[in-house]
Design an enzyme around this catalytic site. Structure first.
Site, mmCIF file in Angstrom:
data_model
loop_
_atom_site.group_PDB
_atom_site.id
_atom_site.type_symbol
_atom_site.label_atom_id
_atom_site.label_comp_id
_atom_site.label_asym_id
_atom_site.label_seq_id
_atom_site.Cartn_x
_atom_site.Cartn_y
_atom_site.Cartn_z
ATOM 1 N N THR A 2 34.368 48.415 54.563
ATOM 2 C CA THR A 2 35.032 49.142 54.683
ATOM 3 C C THR A 2 36.167 50.299 55.369
ATOM 4 O OG1 THR A 2 34.132 50.643 53.333
ATOM 5 C CG2 THR A 2 34.935 48.969 52.011
ATOM 6 N N ASP A 19 19.418 40.307 62.126
ATOM 7 C CA ASP A 19 18.898 40.101 63.264
ATOM 8 C C ASP A 19 18.454 39.012 63.371
ATOM 9 O OD1 ASP A 19 16.697 40.359 64.998
ATOM 10 O OD2 ASP A 19 16.260 42.182 64.247
ATOM 11 N N ARG A 71 30.877 60.669 50.050
ATOM 12 C CA ARG A 71 31.498 61.913 49.288
ATOM 13 C C ARG A 71 32.304 62.365 48.614
ATOM 14 N NH1 ARG A 71 32.676 60.353 55.613
ATOM 15 N NH2 ARG A 71 32.987 58.145 54.482
ATOM 16 N N ASP A 118 20.583 50.163 51.304
ATOM 17 C CA ASP A 118 21.697 49.723 52.396
ATOM 18 C C ASP A 118 21.295 49.856 53.840
ATOM 19 O OD1 ASP A 118 23.724 49.562 52.782
ATOM 20 O OD2 ASP A 118 25.233 51.226 52.671
ATOM 21 N N LYS A 155 21.700 55.610 46.694
ATOM 22 C CA LYS A 155 21.671 54.387 47.929
ATOM 23 C C LYS A 155 21.134 55.663 48.725
ATOM 24 C CE LYS A 155 25.531 53.696 50.682
ATOM 25 N NZ LYS A 155 24.840 53.522 51.601
ATOM 26 N N LYS A 196 21.706 47.337 55.875
ATOM 27 C CA LYS A 196 22.205 45.950 56.696
ATOM 28 C C LYS A 196 21.441 45.357 57.789
ATOM 29 C CE LYS A 196 26.498 48.705 55.888
ATOM 30 N NZ LYS A 196 25.834 50.189 55.098
ATOM 31 N N THR A 225 13.084 38.341 61.879
ATOM 32 C CA THR A 225 12.513 39.495 61.886
ATOM 33 C C THR A 225 13.242 39.795 60.093
ATOM 34 O OG1 THR A 225 12.516 40.067 63.824
ATOM 35 C CG2 THR A 225 13.358 41.723 62.362
#
Ligand code: C5P
Length: 237
Positions: free
Chosen positions: A121, A67, A212, A62, A35, A64, A71
Site C-alpha cells: 500500500t 523466497d 499508527r 506479517d 499483527k 511477508k 524455504t
C-alpha cells in the site's frame, strides 16, 4: 480469541517488546486481533507472539515471506507450529511458491489463514514503473490476486482502494485484508493508497489492518472502540 466477525487487526509496530505488551494490555482480545510484523518479530522473536497469545490475542504474523518454494514452505510450517491465526507470503513469489506454502499446512491440526501480499500500500504507479511494471496498481493487484486464489490461498493483502474490484472478481469468502487505513484527518505518512475504515468495509474489505491511527492515538482503546462503533453503524444503516 476474537469474535468470528471481528474485522479489526492492530499493527504492533513497536521498537520494544515492552511497548507492544503495554499497548496490548490496554486492548480487548475479544474485539480485535494483533499483527506482529518484521520490526517487532526481528527484535523480540517467537516469544513476543507467545506472550501476546497468552493475553488471549489471535496473531497475524506479517513476515511477508518471499523466497524459494522450499524455504517459504518451511517458514510457513514454523508459523503454523507457533499457533498464529494468519500468516502471509508475497504473491509475486509466484504460484509454485504459493502452492508450496499451502501444501506446508496440509498436516497442520490448526492451519493459520494464508494470504498473499499483492502490491504494497506504500507503492503507487511511479514505484511500479521503476520496477519495470507498466500496469496500473489495480491491474497488478488483480493479476496477483487471481494467482493467489488459483494457488489455494485464503485471500490477499491489498489496498482498500482495490477492494470493490476484487470482491466482484474473486470467489465468495476470499479474504481481503487491507492496510493503509487512515481515520479522517490522520496523516498518511509513508502510505500512498489510503482509505477510511468505513469506506474499506463498504467496498468489501474483510479485515482492516490499522497501525499508527490506533497505536499513536492518545487513547488507543477508545480509537479502536470508535472504529468498531462506526463499522456497526455502517452495518445497521
Ligand atoms: O501504521 P500503518 O497503519 O500505516 O501500518 C500498516 C501496517 O500494515 C504496517 O505494519 C505495514 O507493515 C503493514 N502492511 C502494509 N502494506 C501491505 C502489507 C502490510 O502497510 N501491503
Amino acid at each position: 480469541m476474537a469474535d468470528a466477525g471481528s474485522k479489526l487487526i492492530v499493527a504492533l509496530d513497536f521498537d520494544s517488546a515492552g511497548a507492544a505488551l503495554d499497548l496490548a494490555r490496554r486492548l480487548d482480545p475479544a474485539t480485535l486481533r494483533l499483527k506482529v510484523g518484521k520490526q517487532l518479530f526481528t527484535l523480540a522473536g517467537p516469544d513476543i507472539v507467545r506472550s501476546l497469545q497468552g493475553l488471549g490475542f489471535d496473531i497475524f504474523l506479517d513476515l511477508k515471506f518471499h523466497d524459494i518454494p522450499t524455504t517459504v514452505a518451511k517458514a510457513i510450517k514454523s508459523a503454523a507450529e507457533l499457533g498464529v491465526w494468519m500468516v502471509n507470503v508475497h504473491a509475486s513469489g509466484g504460484s509454485r511458491m504459493m502452492r508450496a506454502a499451502r501444501e506446508a499446512l496440509n498436516d497442520s491440526p490448526r492451519p493459520p489463514l494464508l494470504v498473499g501480499v499483492t502490491v504494497l500500500t506504500s507503492m503507487d504507479q511511479e514505484d511500479l514503473i521503476e520496477l519495470g511494471c507498466d500496469n496500473a496498481p489495480i491491474d497488478r493487484v488483480c493479476q496477483l490476486a487471481a494467482l493467489a486464489e488459483s494457488a489455494g490461498l485464503d485471500g490477499v493483502v491489498c489496498s482498500a482502494a482495490e477492494a470493490a474490484v476484487l470482491s466482484a472478481r474473486q470467489r465468495e469468502g476470499f479474504l481481503l485484508v487491507t492496510p493503509g487505513i487512515r481515520l479522517a484527518g490522520d496523516e498518511a505518512g509513508d502510505q500512498r493508497r489510503v482509505v477510511t475504515p468505513e469506506s474499506a468495509v463498504a467496498d468489501g474489505a474483510t479485515h482492516l489492518v490499522v497501525g499508527r491511527s490506533i497505536t499513536a492515538s492518545d487513547d488507543p482503546a477508545k480509537t479502536a472502540a470508535d472504529i468498531h462503533a462506526s463499522l456497526d453503524a455502517l452495518a445497521s444503516g
